[in-house]
Design a protein around this motif. Structure first.
Motif, PDB file in Angstrom:
ATOM      1  N   ASN A  98      32.278  12.584 -25.044  1.00  0.00           N
ATOM      2  CA  ASN A  98      32.367  11.264 -25.683  1.00  0.00           C
ATOM      3  C   ASN A  98      31.779  11.262 -27.093  1.00  0.00           C
ATOM      4  OD1 ASN A  98      33.497  10.288 -23.317  1.00  0.00           O
ATOM      5  ND2 ASN A  98      31.516   9.712 -22.490  1.00  0.00           N
ATOM      6  N   GLY A  99      32.016  12.351 -27.827  1.00  0.00           N
ATOM      7  CA  GLY A  99      31.548  12.439 -29.204  1.00  0.00           C
ATOM      8  C   GLY A  99      30.149  12.997 -29.384  1.00  0.00           C
ATOM      9  N   TYR A 100      29.439  13.266 -28.302  1.00  0.00           N
ATOM     10  CA  TYR A 100      28.082  13.796 -28.365  1.00  0.00           C
ATOM     11  C   TYR A 100      28.094  15.280 -27.998  1.00  0.00           C
ATOM     12  CZ  TYR A 100      26.346   8.979 -28.298  1.00  0.00           C
ATOM     13  OH  TYR A 100      26.089   7.669 -28.590  1.00  0.00           O
ATOM     14  N   GLY A 101      27.313  16.090 -28.716  1.00  0.00           N
ATOM     15  CA  GLY A 101      27.154  17.491 -28.355  1.00  0.00           C
ATOM     16  C   GLY A 101      26.460  17.614 -27.011  1.00  0.00           C
ATOM     17  N   VAL A 102      26.748  18.687 -26.278  1.00  0.00           N
ATOM     18  CA  VAL A 102      26.165  18.833 -24.944  1.00  0.00           C
ATOM     19  C   VAL A 102      24.645  18.933 -24.976  1.00  0.00           C
ATOM     20  CG1 VAL A 102      28.211  19.774 -23.818  1.00  0.00           C
ATOM     21  CG2 VAL A 102      26.577  21.333 -24.891  1.00  0.00           C
ATOM     22  N   ASP A 103      24.063  19.393 -26.087  1.00  0.00           N
ATOM     23  CA  ASP A 103      22.600  19.456 -26.135  1.00  0.00           C
ATOM     24  C   ASP A 103      22.006  18.043 -26.118  1.00  0.00           C
ATOM     25  OD1 ASP A 103      23.764  19.428 -28.741  1.00  0.00           O
ATOM     26  OD2 ASP A 103      23.035  21.463 -29.075  1.00  0.00           O
ATOM     27  N   TYR A 104      22.657  17.091 -26.796  1.00  0.00           N
ATOM     28  CA  TYR A 104      22.192  15.703 -26.732  1.00  0.00           C
ATOM     29  C   TYR A 104      22.442  15.119 -25.339  1.00  0.00           C
ATOM     30  CZ  TYR A 104      21.301  15.782 -31.680  1.00  0.00           C
ATOM     31  OH  TYR A 104      20.793  16.091 -32.911  1.00  0.00           O
ATOM     32  N   CYS A 105      23.538  15.508 -24.709  1.00  0.00           N
ATOM     33  CA  CYS A 105      23.825  15.048 -23.348  1.00  0.00           C
ATOM     34  C   CYS A 105      22.794  15.608 -22.362  1.00  0.00           C
ATOM     35  CB  CYS A 105      25.245  15.434 -22.938  1.00  0.00           C
ATOM     36  SG  CYS A 105      26.507  14.668 -23.984  1.00  0.00           S
ATOM     37  N   LEU A 106      22.288  16.816 -22.631  1.00  0.00           N
ATOM     38  CA  LEU A 106      21.214  17.386 -21.816  1.00  0.00           C
ATOM     39  C   LEU A 106      19.944  16.555 -21.983  1.00  0.00           C
ATOM     40  CD1 LEU A 106      19.901  19.551 -20.013  1.00  0.00           C
ATOM     41  CD2 LEU A 106      19.512  20.884 -22.103  1.00  0.00           C
ATOM     42  N   MET A 107      19.629  16.180 -23.206  1.00  0.00           N
ATOM     43  CA  MET A 107      18.456  15.333 -23.431  1.00  0.00           C
ATOM     44  C   MET A 107      18.627  13.998 -22.701  1.00  0.00           C
ATOM     45  SD  MET A 107      16.624  17.303 -25.247  1.00  0.00           S
ATOM     46  CE  MET A 107      17.406  18.906 -25.112  1.00  0.00           C
ATOM     47  N   ASN A 108      19.866  13.468 -22.716  1.00  0.00           N
ATOM     48  CA  ASN A 108      20.141  12.241 -21.962  1.00  0.00           C
ATOM     49  C   ASN A 108      19.934  12.464 -20.468  1.00  0.00           C
ATOM     50  OD1 ASN A 108      20.816  10.914 -24.312  1.00  0.00           O
ATOM     51  ND2 ASN A 108      23.024  11.115 -24.006  1.00  0.00           N
ATOM     52  N   ARG A 109      20.357  13.612 -19.962  1.00  0.00           N
ATOM     53  CA  ARG A 109      20.194  13.911 -18.526  1.00  0.00           C
ATOM     54  C   ARG A 109      18.716  13.955 -18.160  1.00  0.00           C
ATOM     55  NH1 ARG A 109      23.096  16.919 -14.302  1.00  0.00           N
ATOM     56  NH2 ARG A 109      21.782  16.646 -12.480  1.00  0.00           N
ATOM     57  N   ILE A 110      17.913  14.579 -19.012  1.00  0.00           N
ATOM     58  CA  ILE A 110      16.471  14.654 -18.745  1.00  0.00           C
ATOM     59  C   ILE A 110      15.879  13.247 -18.703  1.00  0.00           C
ATOM     60  CG2 ILE A 110      14.257  15.398 -19.711  1.00  0.00           C
ATOM     61  CD1 ILE A 110      15.817  17.934 -20.712  1.00  0.00           C
ATOM     62  N   THR A 111      16.256  12.410 -19.655  1.00  0.00           N
ATOM     63  CA  THR A 111      15.774  11.019 -19.682  1.00  0.00           C
ATOM     64  C   THR A 111      16.277  10.261 -18.462  1.00  0.00           C
ATOM     65  OG1 THR A 111      15.753  11.067 -22.099  1.00  0.00           O
ATOM     66  CG2 THR A 111      15.726   8.900 -21.051  1.00  0.00           C
ATOM     67  N   PHE A 112      17.551  10.444 -18.139  1.00  0.00           N
ATOM     68  CA  PHE A 112      18.167   9.792 -16.973  1.00  0.00           C
ATOM     69  C   PHE A 112      17.404  10.154 -15.704  1.00  0.00           C
ATOM     70  CE2 PHE A 112      21.401   9.822 -13.571  1.00  0.00           C
ATOM     71  CZ  PHE A 112      21.923   8.550 -13.699  1.00  0.00           C
ATOM     72  N   GLU A 113      17.146  11.449 -15.511  1.00  0.00           N
ATOM     73  CA  GLU A 113      16.440  11.904 -14.298  1.00  0.00           C
ATOM     74  C   GLU A 113      15.000  11.409 -14.268  1.00  0.00           C
ATOM     75  OE1 GLU A 113      17.761  13.265 -11.729  1.00  0.00           O
ATOM     76  OE2 GLU A 113      19.676  14.017 -12.484  1.00  0.00           O
ATOM     77  N   SER A 114      14.349  11.347 -15.432  1.00  0.00           N
ATOM     78  CA  SER A 114      12.966  10.877 -15.449  1.00  0.00           C
ATOM     79  C   SER A 114      12.867   9.381 -15.133  1.00  0.00           C
ATOM     80  CB  SER A 114      12.302  11.160 -16.801  1.00  0.00           C
ATOM     81  OG  SER A 114      12.806  10.327 -17.799  1.00  0.00           O
ATOM     82  N   ASN A 115      13.985   8.669 -15.301  1.00  0.00           N
ATOM     83  CA  ASN A 115      14.052   7.248 -14.944  1.00  0.00           C
ATOM     84  C   ASN A 115      14.507   7.039 -13.499  1.00  0.00           C
ATOM     85  OD1 ASN A 115      13.272   6.476 -17.503  1.00  0.00           O
ATOM     86  ND2 ASN A 115      15.352   6.278 -18.251  1.00  0.00           N
ATOM     87  N   GLY A 116      14.618   8.127 -12.729  1.00  0.00           N
ATOM     88  CA  GLY A 116      14.990   8.012 -11.320  1.00  0.00           C
ATOM     89  C   GLY A 116      16.480   7.901 -11.081  1.00  0.00           C
ATOM     90  N   GLY A 117      17.286   8.320 -12.052  1.00  0.00           N
ATOM     91  CA  GLY A 117      18.742   8.241 -11.921  1.00  0.00           C
ATOM     92  C   GLY A 117      19.272   9.145 -10.838  1.00  0.00           C
ATOM     93  N   GLU A 118      20.468   8.845 -10.411  1.00  0.00           N
ATOM     94  CA  GLU A 118      21.149   9.662  -9.420  1.00  0.00           C
ATOM     95  C   GLU A 118      22.522  10.007  -9.940  1.00  0.00           C
ATOM     96  OE1 GLU A 118      21.367   8.054  -5.524  1.00  0.00           O
ATOM     97  OE2 GLU A 118      19.267   7.519  -5.492  1.00  0.00           O
ATOM     98  N   LEU A 119      22.877  11.280  -9.867  1.00  0.00           N
ATOM     99  CA  LEU A 119      24.221  11.712 -10.226  1.00  0.00           C
ATOM    100  C   LEU A 119      24.945  12.075  -8.946  1.00  0.00           C
ATOM    101  CD1 LEU A 119      23.652  13.969 -13.335  1.00  0.00           C
ATOM    102  CD2 LEU A 119      24.589  11.685 -13.279  1.00  0.00           C
ATOM    103  N   LYS A 120      26.147  11.634  -8.834  1.00  0.00           N
ATOM    104  CA  LYS A 120      26.950  11.939  -7.647  1.00  0.00           C
ATOM    105  C   LYS A 120      27.871  13.098  -7.953  1.00  0.00           C
ATOM    106  CE  LYS A 120      25.306   8.504  -5.320  1.00  0.00           C
ATOM    107  NZ  LYS A 120      24.068   8.692  -4.753  1.00  0.00           N
TER     108      LYS A 120
END
Length: 120
Positions: A98-120
């Motif tokens: 979606n226009g973002y490099g995967v390294d930024y998406c990785l940073m988003n994943r780390i933030t997402f997981e630290s907020n208790g997110g769940e990926l299906k």
């Protein structure tokens, strides 16, 4: 940061899915498999960081990304941004989401997981 569920099942901002993360480690010269991303955390050769082991993300003085953790003496993992891609389980190579490099998406994943997110 707030992540919004999209109709297609993804999130915005984009969150990196599971797969093999390739890039250039800080101090390295060539692109290689840095670690595997899965539902538990990041797994590298002989190292593993559960999502709960990661204390943050930062930029290094040499313009690299650092995944911070006190679990090992190294203090975490560091790599050059903009030179990475993710190889998914079906072999697809993704450099941007979606226009973002995967390294930024990785940073988003780390933030997402630290907020208790769940990926299906």
């Amino acid at each position: 940061m707030e992540f919004k569920k999209r109709p297609d099942g993804g999130y915005f901002p984009p969150v990196l899915p599971n797969g093999e993360f390739y890039g250039i480690a800080l101090g390295g010269d060539f692109q290689q498999l840095l670690f595997t991303v899965n539902e538990d955390g990041l797994y590298a050769a002989g190292l593993h960081y559960l999502w709960s082991d990661i204390t943050g993300i930062s930029l290094t003085p040499n313009d690299g990304f650092r995944i911070n953790s006190d679990k090992y003496r190294s203090g975490g993992l560091a790599f050059h941004p903009g030179m990475s891609f993710l190889k998914t389980a079906d072999g697809e190579r993704i450099a941007r989401m979606n226009g973002y490099g995967v390294d930024y998406c990785l940073m988003n994943r780390i933030t997402f997981e630290s907020n208790g997110g769940e990926l299906k």
